[in-house]
Write an enzyme that holds these catalytic residues in place. Sequence first.
Site, PDB file in Angstrom:
ATOM      1  N   HIS A 194       2.978  13.556 -10.968  1.00  0.00           N
ATOM      2  CA  HIS A 194       2.375  12.365 -12.142  1.00  0.00           C
ATOM      3  C   HIS A 194       3.404  13.230 -13.272  1.00  0.00           C
ATOM      4  O   HIS A 194       4.537  12.112 -14.099  1.00  0.00           O
ATOM      5  CB  HIS A 194       0.985  12.896 -12.889  1.00  0.00           C
ATOM      6  CG  HIS A 194       0.373  12.327 -11.798  1.00  0.00           C
ATOM      7  ND1 HIS A 194      -0.676  12.506 -11.360  1.00  0.00           N
ATOM      8  CD2 HIS A 194       0.110  11.155 -11.494  1.00  0.00           C
ATOM      9  CE1 HIS A 194      -1.979  11.514 -10.814  1.00  0.00           C
ATOM     10  NE2 HIS A 194      -0.764  10.690 -10.783  1.00  0.00           N
TER      11      HIS A 194
ATOM     12  N   LYS B 264     -11.872   3.400  -7.363  1.00  0.00           N
ATOM     13  CA  LYS B 264     -11.847   5.065  -7.544  1.00  0.00           C
ATOM     14  C   LYS B 264     -13.689   5.720  -7.422  1.00  0.00           C
ATOM     15  O   LYS B 264     -14.023   5.609  -9.005  1.00  0.00           O
ATOM     16  CB  LYS B 264     -10.925   5.628  -8.226  1.00  0.00           C
ATOM     17  CG  LYS B 264     -10.013   5.363  -6.827  1.00  0.00           C
ATOM     18  CD  LYS B 264      -8.636   5.577  -8.264  1.00  0.00           C
ATOM     19  CE  LYS B 264      -7.279   5.052  -7.625  1.00  0.00           C
ATOM     20  NZ  LYS B 264      -5.720   5.442  -8.256  1.00  0.00           N
TER      21      LYS B 264
ATOM     22  N   ARG C 185       6.028   7.290  -4.370  1.00  0.00           N
ATOM     23  CA  ARG C 185       5.562   7.620  -3.084  1.00  0.00           C
ATOM     24  C   ARG C 185       6.131   7.298  -1.874  1.00  0.00           C
ATOM     25  O   ARG C 185       7.488   8.605  -1.126  1.00  0.00           O
ATOM     26  CB  ARG C 185       4.891   8.544  -2.889  1.00  0.00           C
ATOM     27  CG  ARG C 185       4.141   9.432  -4.151  1.00  0.00           C
ATOM     28  CD  ARG C 185       2.527   9.464  -3.999  1.00  0.00           C
ATOM     29  NE  ARG C 185       1.928   8.954  -3.411  1.00  0.00           N
ATOM     30  CZ  ARG C 185       0.613   8.210  -3.887  1.00  0.00           C
ATOM     31  NH1 ARG C 185      -0.003   9.074  -5.070  1.00  0.00           N
ATOM     32  NH2 ARG C 185      -0.184   7.579  -3.846  1.00  0.00           N
TER      33      ARG C 185
END
Length: 174
Positions: free
Chosen positions: A25, A49, A99
């Site tokens: 991040h 989440k 990613r």
Amino acid sequence: MTDTSAAAPRIGVYPGTFDPITLGHMDIIRRGAKLVDRLVIGVTTNPSKSPMFSLSERMAMVEREVAGIAGDIRVVQFDALLMNFAERERASVIVRGLRAVADFEYEYQMAGMNQKLNDRIETVFLMADVALQPIASKLVKEIAIFGGDIRKFVTPCVREEVVARVEVVGRRGS
């Protein structure tokens, strides 16, 4: 004739749960801040989440971690549709980190939906630094829960907070 009007600042929004904020991040924040006049880090909740840290704890963590990064960086909490948040912040850019290919598929779909909601706001994808690509908050938490060393993935302060939280949760579960 000279134009005396100042151009509107280019504002970017980098949204996420940041539970916890990782070195990945931080890499995207550093690089994203160079692309815009102001980077607004939107700290949000995600109903799918289960956060380790509360929203206020994550806000404080992100504010502390970005304090030394050059540029106009603001940390703002939000609990709304991303495009509504971006409009409220007068953003012209959404910054997203990638990613892997799996990230791209999801992010590509989201960017398409966001463009349908507001085609005046562009999504910019930044590839994570190769050394940081495997890092994901979810995996950092799992490694910590099972007693693994997370110092390669987060700053020392974040590591201390995660380890302390895991110890507290472990004591409650005993």
